[in-house]
Design an enzyme around this catalytic site. Structure first.
Site, mmCIF file in Angstrom:
data_model
loop_
_atom_site.group_PDB
_atom_site.id
_atom_site.type_symbol
_atom_site.label_atom_id
_atom_site.label_comp_id
_atom_site.label_asym_id
_atom_site.label_seq_id
_atom_site.Cartn_x
_atom_site.Cartn_y
_atom_site.Cartn_z
ATOM 1 N N HIS A 7 53.127 60.658 23.599
ATOM 2 C CA HIS A 7 52.630 59.786 24.667
ATOM 3 C C HIS A 7 53.640 58.688 25.012
ATOM 4 O O HIS A 7 53.769 58.284 26.157
ATOM 5 C CB HIS A 7 51.274 59.187 24.276
ATOM 6 N N THR A 51 34.857 46.514 42.751
ATOM 7 C CA THR A 51 34.969 47.932 42.378
ATOM 8 C C THR A 51 35.955 48.173 41.236
ATOM 9 O O THR A 51 35.951 49.260 40.657
ATOM 10 C CB THR A 51 35.481 48.753 43.573
ATOM 11 N N CYS A 77 36.956 43.050 39.533
ATOM 12 C CA CYS A 77 36.613 42.741 40.921
ATOM 13 C C CYS A 77 35.362 43.541 41.259
ATOM 14 O O CYS A 77 34.708 44.064 40.356
ATOM 15 C CB CYS A 77 37.783 43.000 41.868
ATOM 16 N N ASP A 118 37.811 38.223 40.491
ATOM 17 C CA ASP A 118 37.540 37.572 41.777
ATOM 18 C C ASP A 118 36.031 37.335 41.841
ATOM 19 O O ASP A 118 35.315 37.526 40.838
ATOM 20 C CB ASP A 118 38.100 38.410 42.944
ATOM 21 N N HIS A 148 46.360 57.294 24.822
ATOM 22 C CA HIS A 148 47.383 58.119 25.485
ATOM 23 C C HIS A 148 48.277 57.327 26.440
ATOM 24 O O HIS A 148 49.431 57.684 26.623
ATOM 25 C CB HIS A 148 46.711 59.248 26.291
HETATM 26 C C1 RB5 Z 1 35.537 41.615 47.420
HETATM 27 O O1 RB5 Z 1 34.511 41.658 48.341
HETATM 28 C C2 RB5 Z 1 35.948 43.021 47.026
HETATM 29 O O2 RB5 Z 1 36.628 43.629 48.065
HETATM 30 C C3 RB5 Z 1 36.790 42.997 45.781
HETATM 31 O O3 RB5 Z 1 36.060 42.410 44.748
HETATM 32 C C4 RB5 Z 1 37.241 44.337 45.228
HETATM 33 O O4 RB5 Z 1 36.163 45.215 45.100
HETATM 34 C C5 RB5 Z 1 38.414 44.940 45.861
HETATM 35 O O5 RB5 Z 1 38.872 46.019 45.468
#
Ligand code: RB5
Length: 141
Positions: free
Chosen positions: A133, A67, A65, A8, A98
């Site tokens: 595994h 995080t 993304c 994203d 694993h």
């Molecule tokens: C986008 O702002 C952010 O929420 C997305 O990239 C991600 O971190 C969601 O888990």
């Protein structure tokens, strides 16, 4: 090896940085977007990457993304997808050995380019160990 790659807007910058890293590994990239830093919804890109992996069109997938959390939640809702969110190389290696992870999730706002390349290099070059595994993975299906 062919890998589906998606992000994203929160992962867009790191995705672009990882393209040459993947090319150096000899990986053939199936890019599903996003294509710039405009705001988009991560489940759409998780869906695209997971489809390529589920159909066998791509052996593995990478999703990024902000995080890595949203992508990992979204990817793990898809049958036959084992997505691993990794912030360093040890868990990346273990997720292949694993867990036979077939999708790697990264946080573009969490890790830097060098760590991301190290994680990807390790993940792509590590094979599943099988044996006990596999039995544990069978218990999840
Ligand atoms: C986008 O702002 C952010 O929420 C997305 O990239 C991600 O971190 C969601 O888990």
């Amino acid at each position: 090896m062919k890998i589906a790659l998606g992000s994203d807007h929160g992962g867009f910058e790191l995705k672009q940085i990882l393209i040459p890293c993947l090319q150096e590994l000899g990986v053939d990239i199936e890019s599903v977007g996003c294509h710039d830093s405009s705001s988009v919804d991560y489940p759409d890109f998780a869906e695209k990457v997971c489809s390529f992996v589920r159909t066998g069109a791509c052996e593995l997938g990478i999703l990024i993304c902000g995080t890595g959390i949203g992508m990992s939640i979204a990817a793990n809702r898809h049958r036959e997808i084992r997505a691993a969110l990794c912030h360093e190389a040890f868990t990346a290696r273990m997720s292949r050995e694993h867990n036979n992870a077939n999708v790697l999730c990264l946080g573009g706002r969490v890790i830097g380019p060098e760590m991301a390349c190290e994680i990807v290099r390790t993940w792509v070059q590590t094979e599943f160990s099988g044996g006990r595994h596999q039995r544990r993975l069978d218990m999840l299906s």
